[in-house]
Design a protein around this motif. Structure first.
Motif, PDB file in Angstrom:
ATOM      1  N   ALA A  44       0.831  -1.207   0.000  1.00 50.03           N
ATOM      2  CA  ALA A  44       0.000   0.000   0.000  1.00 50.03           C
ATOM      3  C   ALA A  44       0.866   1.258   0.000  1.00 50.03           C
ATOM      4  O   ALA A  44       0.569   2.233  -0.698  1.00 50.03           O
ATOM      5  CB  ALA A  44      -0.927  -0.004   1.213  1.00 50.03           C
ATOM      6  N   VAL A  45       1.962   1.233   0.763  1.00 52.96           N
ATOM      7  CA  VAL A  45       2.853   2.392   0.830  1.00 52.96           C
ATOM      8  C   VAL A  45       3.518   2.646  -0.519  1.00 52.96           C
ATOM      9  O   VAL A  45       3.566   3.782  -1.011  1.00 52.96           O
ATOM     10  CB  VAL A  45       3.915   2.191   1.928  1.00 52.96           C
ATOM     11  N   VAL A  46       4.033   1.587  -1.128  1.00 48.96           N
ATOM     12  CA  VAL A  46       4.721   1.734  -2.420  1.00 48.96           C
ATOM     13  C   VAL A  46       3.748   2.204  -3.500  1.00 48.96           C
ATOM     14  O   VAL A  46       4.070   3.083  -4.306  1.00 48.96           O
ATOM     15  CB  VAL A  46       5.390   0.394  -2.818  1.00 48.96           C
ATOM     16  N   ARG A  47       2.545   1.640  -3.518  1.00 55.22           N
ATOM     17  CA  ARG A  47       1.551   2.063  -4.526  1.00 55.22           C
ATOM     18  C   ARG A  47       1.158   3.526  -4.334  1.00 55.22           C
ATOM     19  O   ARG A  47       1.012   4.267  -5.306  1.00 55.22           O
ATOM     20  CB  ARG A  47       0.327   1.167  -4.453  1.00 55.22           C
ATOM     21  N   CYS A  48       1.011   3.925  -3.089  1.00 52.66           N
ATOM     22  CA  CYS A  48       0.643   5.314  -2.809  1.00 52.66           C
ATOM     23  C   CYS A  48       1.743   6.266  -3.288  1.00 52.66           C
ATOM     24  O   CYS A  48       1.465   7.285  -3.932  1.00 52.66           O
ATOM     25  CB  CYS A  48       0.404   5.494  -1.310  1.00 52.66           C
ATOM     26  N   ALA A  49       2.995   5.922  -2.978  1.00 51.27           N
ATOM     27  CA  ALA A  49       4.111   6.764  -3.419  1.00 51.27           C
ATOM     28  C   ALA A  49       4.195   6.818  -4.942  1.00 51.27           C
ATOM     29  O   ALA A  49       4.428   7.885  -5.530  1.00 51.27           O
ATOM     30  CB  ALA A  49       5.417   6.233  -2.834  1.00 51.27           C
ATOM     31  N   GLY A  50       3.988   5.682  -5.598  1.00 53.81           N
ATOM     32  CA  GLY A  50       4.025   5.655  -7.055  1.00 53.81           C
ATOM     33  C   GLY A  50       2.918   6.472  -7.685  1.00 53.81           C
ATOM     34  O   GLY A  50       3.111   7.120  -8.726  1.00 53.81           O
ATOM     35  N   ASP A  51       1.730   6.475  -7.047  1.00 56.17           N
ATOM     36  CA  ASP A  51       0.599   7.239  -7.581  1.00 56.17           C
ATOM     37  C   ASP A  51       0.866   8.743  -7.581  1.00 56.17           C
ATOM     38  O   ASP A  51       0.229   9.490  -8.337  1.00 56.17           O
ATOM     39  CB  ASP A  51      -0.669   6.961  -6.764  1.00 56.17           C
ATOM     40  N   GLY A  81       1.037  -3.426  18.932  1.00 58.80           N
ATOM     41  CA  GLY A  81      -0.300  -3.536  18.371  1.00 58.80           C
ATOM     42  C   GLY A  81      -0.447  -2.955  16.979  1.00 58.80           C
ATOM     43  O   GLY A  81      -1.563  -2.823  16.472  1.00 58.80           O
ATOM     44  N   LYS A  82       0.654  -2.595  16.335  1.00 58.42           N
ATOM     45  CA  LYS A  82       0.586  -2.089  14.972  1.00 58.42           C
ATOM     46  C   LYS A  82       1.909  -2.375  14.267  1.00 58.42           C
ATOM     47  O   LYS A  82       2.982  -2.360  14.879  1.00 58.42           O
ATOM     48  CB  LYS A  82       0.309  -0.587  14.952  1.00 58.42           C
ATOM     49  N   PHE A  83       1.817  -2.674  12.982  1.00 60.30           N
ATOM     50  CA  PHE A  83       2.991  -2.895  12.131  1.00 60.30           C
ATOM     51  C   PHE A  83       3.916  -3.997  12.652  1.00 60.30           C
ATOM     52  O   PHE A  83       5.096  -4.025  12.310  1.00 60.30           O
ATOM     53  CB  PHE A  83       3.787  -1.597  11.961  1.00 60.30           C
ATOM     54  N   ASP A  84       3.384  -4.903  13.472  1.00 59.57           N
ATOM     55  CA  ASP A  84       4.248  -5.938  14.048  1.00 59.57           C
ATOM     56  C   ASP A  84       4.914  -6.802  12.985  1.00 59.57           C
ATOM     57  O   ASP A  84       6.037  -7.281  13.176  1.00 59.57           O
ATOM     58  CB  ASP A  84       3.440  -6.833  14.997  1.00 59.57           C
ATOM     59  N   ASP A  85       4.247  -6.991  11.847  1.00 64.44           N
ATOM     60  CA  ASP A  85       4.806  -7.862  10.811  1.00 64.44           C
ATOM     61  C   ASP A  85       5.968  -7.211  10.062  1.00 64.44           C
ATOM     62  O   ASP A  85       6.642  -7.872   9.271  1.00 64.44           O
ATOM     63  CB  ASP A  85       3.707  -8.261   9.817  1.00 64.44           C
ATOM     64  N   LEU A  86       6.203  -5.936  10.331  1.00 67.59           N
ATOM     65  CA  LEU A  86       7.312  -5.242   9.663  1.00 67.59           C
ATOM     66  C   LEU A  86       8.631  -5.378  10.421  1.00 67.59           C
ATOM     67  O   LEU A  86       9.669  -4.921   9.924  1.00 67.59           O
ATOM     68  CB  LEU A  86       6.999  -3.748   9.515  1.00 67.59           C
ATOM     69  N   TYR A  87       8.595  -5.988  11.602  1.00 67.32           N
ATOM     70  CA  TYR A  87       9.787  -5.993  12.447  1.00 67.32           C
ATOM     71  C   TYR A  87      11.019  -6.508  11.691  1.00 67.32           C
ATOM     72  O   TYR A  87      11.008  -7.571  11.079  1.00 67.32           O
ATOM     73  CB  TYR A  87       9.581  -6.857  13.697  1.00 67.32           C
ATOM     74  N   GLY A  88      12.090  -5.692  11.732  1.00 64.39           N
ATOM     75  CA  GLY A  88      13.356  -6.065  11.124  1.00 64.39           C
ATOM     76  C   GLY A  88      13.465  -5.798   9.638  1.00 64.39           C
ATOM     77  O   GLY A  88      14.536  -5.996   9.048  1.00 64.39           O
ATOM     78  N   ILE A  89      12.409  -5.326   9.018  1.00 62.92           N
ATOM     79  CA  ILE A  89      12.434  -5.098   7.567  1.00 62.92           C
ATOM     80  C   ILE A  89      13.107  -3.768   7.251  1.00 62.92           C
ATOM     81  O   ILE A  89      12.860  -2.750   7.904  1.00 62.92           O
ATOM     82  CB  ILE A  89      11.013  -5.135   6.987  1.00 62.92           C
ATOM     83  N   ASP A  90      13.949  -3.775   6.246  1.00 58.90           N
ATOM     84  CA  ASP A  90      14.618  -2.564   5.754  1.00 58.90           C
ATOM     85  C   ASP A  90      13.639  -1.814   4.854  1.00 58.90           C
ATOM     86  O   ASP A  90      13.571  -2.059   3.640  1.00 58.90           O
ATOM     87  CB  ASP A  90      15.892  -2.952   4.995  1.00 58.90           C
ATOM     88  N   VAL A  91      12.878  -0.919   5.450  1.00 58.30           N
ATOM     89  CA  VAL A  91      11.846  -0.197   4.701  1.00 58.30           C
ATOM     90  C   VAL A  91      12.483   0.740   3.683  1.00 58.30           C
ATOM     91  O   VAL A  91      11.939   0.945   2.592  1.00 58.30           O
ATOM     92  CB  VAL A  91      10.927   0.582   5.666  1.00 58.30           C
ATOM     93  N   ARG A  92      13.641   1.278   4.010  1.00 65.97           N
ATOM     94  CA  ARG A  92      14.332   2.147   3.053  1.00 65.97           C
ATOM     95  C   ARG A  92      14.588   1.405   1.738  1.00 65.97           C
ATOM     96  O   ARG A  92      14.292   1.918   0.653  1.00 65.97           O
ATOM     97  CB  ARG A  92      15.655   2.630   3.636  1.00 65.97           C
ATOM     98  N   SER A  93      15.118   0.196   1.821  1.00 71.41           N
ATOM     99  CA  SER A  93      15.409  -0.572   0.607  1.00 71.41           C
ATOM    100  C   SER A  93      14.137  -0.893  -0.162  1.00 71.41           C
ATOM    101  O   SER A  93      14.121  -0.857  -1.404  1.00 71.41           O
ATOM    102  CB  SER A  93      16.142  -1.870   0.972  1.00 71.41           C
ATOM    103  N   VAL A  94      13.060  -1.200   0.554  1.00 71.71           N
ATOM    104  CA  VAL A  94      11.789  -1.500  -0.106  1.00 71.71           C
ATOM    105  C   VAL A  94      11.322  -0.297  -0.919  1.00 71.71           C
ATOM    106  O   VAL A  94      10.890  -0.433  -2.074  1.00 71.71           O
ATOM    107  CB  VAL A  94      10.721  -1.896   0.930  1.00 71.71           C
ATOM    108  N   LEU A  95      11.418   0.894  -0.342  1.00 73.48           N
ATOM    109  CA  LEU A  95      10.970   2.090  -1.052  1.00 73.48           C
ATOM    110  C   LEU A  95      11.892   2.430  -2.223  1.00 73.48           C
ATOM    111  O   LEU A  95      11.432   2.788  -3.317  1.00 73.48           O
ATOM    112  CB  LEU A  95      10.894   3.269  -0.084  1.00 73.48           C
ATOM    113  N   LEU A  96      13.189   2.320  -2.006  1.00 72.12           N
ATOM    114  CA  LEU A  96      14.133   2.643  -3.085  1.00 72.12           C
ATOM    115  C   LEU A  96      13.986   1.682  -4.264  1.00 72.12           C
ATOM    116  O   LEU A  96      14.129   2.077  -5.425  1.00 72.12           O
ATOM    117  CB  LEU A  96      15.566   2.615  -2.562  1.00 72.12           C
ATOM    118  N   ASP A  97      13.674   0.423  -3.970  1.00 71.27           N
ATOM    119  CA  ASP A  97      13.531  -0.571  -5.030  1.00 71.27           C
ATOM    120  C   ASP A  97      12.133  -0.589  -5.644  1.00 71.27           C
ATOM    121  O   ASP A  97      11.968  -0.936  -6.817  1.00 71.27           O
ATOM    122  CB  ASP A  97      13.840  -1.974  -4.485  1.00 71.27           C
ATOM    123  N   GLY A  98      11.125  -0.222  -4.851  1.00 74.81           N
ATOM    124  CA  GLY A  98       9.748  -0.417  -5.295  1.00 74.81           C
ATOM    125  C   GLY A  98       9.050   0.789  -5.873  1.00 74.81           C
ATOM    126  O   GLY A  98       8.143   0.648  -6.705  1.00 74.81           O
TER     127      GLY A  98
END
Length: 306
Positions: A44-51, A81-98
């Motif tokens: 959802a974040v990547v699609r929003c940024a791309g839009d 209680g929020k974003f728990d599934d993101l733990y340890g993920i390099d969000v910077r790399s996801v955004l730069l690549d996606g």
């Protein structure tokens, strides 16, 4: 114009914001489920940024709540209680690549810092040399700034600049001041047992079933307080008088001249302000609600990158 993202618990917003004129030229908003999978959230974040269709090679400012390693762009959400599934993920790399067109870089900052920087540039904190910002929502976010520079240490500044790390009666602040604390306090009394408060009138429906079935939220409790229900008003008074008492030493130590309050709960400013003021006592600080609404964090993220 600077491309920016604000990632919240219910939505993500991408925008082009001008840090100099403090304006938002274009924005795109998508719903976000903070309890979803990493793929769902980041998709959802990547699609929003791309839009947004920002130009390629731009540096993006990204406002995101903690716990998060903002320097490295790595999520550290765990047990909140929020974003728990993101733990340890390099969000910077996801955004730069996606994100397409590709950004040159992403710069992360805490969402409360972004809020206060926006309000300092063009809103309720404008003209104040030393100011403090508080965001009230799921928890309590905070920011301490001097001429737009974020402070995490120094006189009056709590550890890491986080008031949520302070304690009340030996317990974390958010056990007393947060969405869950308000709901728990409201449900702990006679109302939770189905006994009606004598001050409930037709505006509140005359029943308190929402406490029992989980449908009631802070907004509804605020409505009941305005309608004259004593228990609801007492919950707001107790919660935010406590917050004021906790903040008062910080504000005096920091020598702040303004305290600016934002976040979802700020919609109940008419109830929050008197209690917060009472808790602050004679602390010499201007007490204000944020003036820029949802644009504050977007403008603040652009200011931070610049």
């Amino acid at each position: 114009m600077r491309p920016v993202l604000e990632i919240g618990g219910t939505h993500v917003t991408a925008a082009l914001a001008d840090p100099h004129t403090a304006t938002v030229a274009r924005s795109v908003r998508r719903p976000l489920d903070a309890r979803g999978t990493a793929e769902q959230i980041l998709g959802a974040v990547v699609r929003c940024a791309g839009d947004l269709e920002a130009a390629a090679g731009e540096v993006w400012g990204v406002a995101v709540p903690g716990p998060f390693d903002h320097d490295k762009g790595i999520a550290r959400f765990e047990g909140v209680g929020k974003f728990d599934d993101l733990y340890g993920i390099d969000v910077r790399s996801v955004l730069l690549d996606g994100v397409w067109p590709r950004p040159a870089e992403t710069v992360f900052l805490n969402d409360a810092h972004a809020f206060l920087l926006g309000e300092w540039r063009a809103g309720a904190a404008r003209g104040h040399h030393r100011c403090v910002g508080i965001t009230l929502g799921t928890g309590v976010g905070s920011a301490f700034t001097v001429d737009g520079g974020v402070r995490r240490t120094g006189p009056g500044v709590p550890p890491q600049g986080r008031v949520d790390l302070l304690r009340v009666g030996g317990r974390p602040l958010e056990d007393s001041v947060s969405r869950r604390a308000i709901l728990a306090r409201y449900g702990d009394g006679d109302a939770a047992n189905g006994v009606l408060d004598s001050a409930v009138d037709g505006a509140s429906g005359g029943v308190l079933g929402g406490v029992l079935d989980g449908a009631l939220d802070v907004r509804e409790i605020a409505d009941r307080a305005r309608a004259g229900e004593r228990r609801a008003r007492h919950v707001f008074d107790e919660t935010f008088t406590t917050l004021g008492a906790v903040l008062a030493p910080c504000l005096r130590g920091f020598d702040a001249t303004a305290l600016v309050v934002g976040g979802a709960m700020a919609a109940s400013w008419d109830l929050i302000r008197p209690a917060l003021r009472a808790g602050l006592g004679d602390t010499p600080v201007a007490l204000r609600a944020g003036a820029l609404g949802e644009n504050a964090a977007l403008i603040g993220a652009a200011v931070y990158v610049t």
